[in-house]
Design a protein around this motif. Structure first.
Motif, PDB file in Angstrom:
ATOM      1  N   GLU A 214      61.163 -81.159 -52.061  1.00 26.62           N
ATOM      2  CA  GLU A 214      60.488 -81.080 -53.350  1.00 26.62           C
ATOM      3  C   GLU A 214      58.981 -80.975 -53.172  1.00 26.62           C
ATOM      4  O   GLU A 214      58.406 -81.602 -52.285  1.00 26.62           O
ATOM      5  CB  GLU A 214      60.853 -82.258 -54.254  1.00 26.62           C
ATOM      6  N   VAL A 215      58.372 -80.161 -54.021  1.00 27.76           N
ATOM      7  CA  VAL A 215      56.921 -79.990 -54.035  1.00 27.76           C
ATOM      8  C   VAL A 215      56.348 -80.988 -55.031  1.00 27.76           C
ATOM      9  O   VAL A 215      56.811 -81.080 -56.166  1.00 27.76           O
ATOM     10  CB  VAL A 215      56.538 -78.548 -54.430  1.00 27.76           C
ATOM     11  N   ILE A 216      55.347 -81.739 -54.601  1.00 32.94           N
ATOM     12  CA  ILE A 216      54.682 -82.714 -55.452  1.00 32.94           C
ATOM     13  C   ILE A 216      53.285 -82.192 -55.747  1.00 32.94           C
ATOM     14  O   ILE A 216      52.462 -82.053 -54.840  1.00 32.94           O
ATOM     15  CB  ILE A 216      54.622 -84.095 -54.765  1.00 32.94           C
ATOM     16  N   ALA A 217      53.035 -81.908 -57.028  1.00 28.70           N
ATOM     17  CA  ALA A 217      51.743 -81.369 -57.440  1.00 28.70           C
ATOM     18  C   ALA A 217      50.647 -82.415 -57.269  1.00 28.70           C
ATOM     19  O   ALA A 217      50.911 -83.612 -57.162  1.00 28.70           O
ATOM     20  CB  ALA A 217      51.809 -80.909 -58.894  1.00 28.70           C
TER      21      ALA A 217
ATOM     22  N   ALA B 248      52.406 -87.668 -43.300  1.00 29.18           N
ATOM     23  CA  ALA B 248      51.340 -86.888 -42.674  1.00 29.18           C
ATOM     24  C   ALA B 248      50.475 -86.366 -43.817  1.00 29.18           C
ATOM     25  O   ALA B 248      50.628 -85.236 -44.267  1.00 29.18           O
ATOM     26  CB  ALA B 248      51.904 -85.747 -41.843  1.00 29.18           C
ATOM     27  N   HIS B 249      49.599 -87.236 -44.301  1.00 32.95           N
ATOM     28  CA  HIS B 249      48.801 -86.937 -45.495  1.00 32.95           C
ATOM     29  C   HIS B 249      47.336 -86.783 -45.149  1.00 32.95           C
ATOM     30  O   HIS B 249      46.806 -87.541 -44.346  1.00 32.95           O
ATOM     31  CB  HIS B 249      48.974 -88.073 -46.510  1.00 32.95           C
ATOM     32  N   ARG B 250      46.706 -85.807 -45.752  1.00 35.64           N
ATOM     33  CA  ARG B 250      45.254 -85.620 -45.675  1.00 35.64           C
ATOM     34  C   ARG B 250      44.746 -85.556 -47.100  1.00 35.64           C
ATOM     35  O   ARG B 250      45.187 -84.722 -47.888  1.00 35.64           O
ATOM     36  CB  ARG B 250      44.888 -84.340 -44.921  1.00 35.64           C
ATOM     37  N   GLY B 251      43.834 -86.438 -47.448  1.00 36.89           N
ATOM     38  CA  GLY B 251      43.349 -86.573 -48.815  1.00 36.89           C
ATOM     39  C   GLY B 251      42.673 -85.335 -49.370  1.00 36.89           C
ATOM     40  O   GLY B 251      42.659 -85.110 -50.576  1.00 36.89           O
ATOM     41  N   TRP B 252      42.114 -84.513 -48.522  1.00 33.06           N
ATOM     42  CA  TRP B 252      41.412 -83.319 -48.981  1.00 33.06           C
ATOM     43  C   TRP B 252      42.351 -82.144 -49.222  1.00 33.06           C
ATOM     44  O   TRP B 252      41.924 -81.101 -49.693  1.00 33.06           O
ATOM     45  CB  TRP B 252      40.323 -82.927 -47.987  1.00 33.06           C
TER      46      TRP B 252
ATOM     47  N   PRO C 256      48.272 -80.586 -52.776  1.00 26.18           N
ATOM     48  CA  PRO C 256      49.696 -80.866 -53.006  1.00 26.18           C
ATOM     49  C   PRO C 256      50.392 -81.485 -51.795  1.00 26.18           C
ATOM     50  O   PRO C 256      49.889 -81.454 -50.682  1.00 26.18           O
ATOM     51  CB  PRO C 256      50.272 -79.491 -53.320  1.00 26.18           C
ATOM     52  N   LEU C 257      51.568 -82.033 -52.074  1.00 23.31           N
ATOM     53  CA  LEU C 257      52.410 -82.656 -51.049  1.00 23.31           C
ATOM     54  C   LEU C 257      53.785 -82.005 -51.048  1.00 23.31           C
ATOM     55  O   LEU C 257      54.185 -81.365 -52.006  1.00 23.31           O
ATOM     56  CB  LEU C 257      52.608 -84.142 -51.338  1.00 23.31           C
TER      57      LEU C 257
ATOM     58  N   PRO D 177      52.517 -75.428 -50.197  1.00 28.72           N
ATOM     59  CA  PRO D 177      53.794 -76.165 -50.218  1.00 28.72           C
ATOM     60  C   PRO D 177      54.966 -75.347 -50.731  1.00 28.72           C
ATOM     61  O   PRO D 177      56.091 -75.560 -50.285  1.00 28.72           O
ATOM     62  CB  PRO D 177      53.496 -77.354 -51.129  1.00 28.72           C
ATOM     63  N   GLU D 178      54.716 -74.426 -51.670  1.00 29.63           N
ATOM     64  CA  GLU D 178      55.831 -73.626 -52.198  1.00 29.63           C
ATOM     65  C   GLU D 178      56.439 -72.746 -51.112  1.00 29.63           C
ATOM     66  O   GLU D 178      57.661 -72.633 -50.991  1.00 29.63           O
ATOM     67  CB  GLU D 178      55.378 -72.762 -53.386  1.00 29.63           C
TER      68      GLU D 178
END
Length: 160
Positions: free
Chosen positions: A99-102, A121-125, A128-129, A151-152
């Motif tokens: 799933e794509v999280i806006a 594995a997140h980068r704040g800048w 989307p996730l 992400p799409e």
């Protein structure tokens, strides 16, 4: 199968690579940390004359540049039958629901909805996730949460 678009939109030609992007720090994330390094070096400079006056600039500014570059080393890729996020590897046979999280739902997804056992594995800048649920019964990780500039496209590739 050997060619896909990179994060900059240019073709990437690697055997078996279907998607590849680096989560680098954008240009607007550089001035403030560099300014902080220069100001810290100036503080040290004020107290010491001679060689010690320029030495903090020689040390602190390159260290900050190296730190900012190291923040962008994380690569998200689909290659050789695996989803790769940095050093982590997930065989595509264990990819479940994707799933794509806006960007507007990102705070909730990383806060109250986040399972403590999830791989992140997140980068704040990066806006989307992508949430990738795992189907491996032996893996205690319920899902992966990955930052992605596209992400799409990545979700569509993982769903195939």
């Amino acid at each position: 199968m050997g060619e896909s678009a990179s994060a900059a939109g240019t073709p990437v030609s690697r055997a078996g690579t279907q998607h590849s992007e680096r989560l680098y720090v954008p240009w607007w994330g550089w001035p403030l940390p560099l300014l902080a390094a220069v100001l810290l070096a100036a503080e040290i400079h004020m107290g010491y004359p001679g060689v010690r006056a320029w030495l903090p600039y020689l040390i602190l500014v390159p260290l900050m540049v190296a730190f900012l570059i190291s923040l962008g080393w994380t690569r998200i890729a689909v290659a050789d039958g695996e989803l790769r996020a940095g050093k982590a590897r997930l065989p595509l046979e264990y990819v479940g629901e994707v799933e794509v999280i806006a960007q507007d739902r990102k705070r909730k997804a990383l806060g109250p909805e986040l399972d403590p056992a999830a791989f992140v594995a997140h980068r704040g800048w990066v806006g989307p996730l992508l949430r990738v649920h795992l189907t491996d019964p032996r893996d205690p990780t319920p899902y992966w949460v990955l930052s992605s500039r596209r992400p799409e496209a990545l979700a569509e590739l993982l769903r195939q």
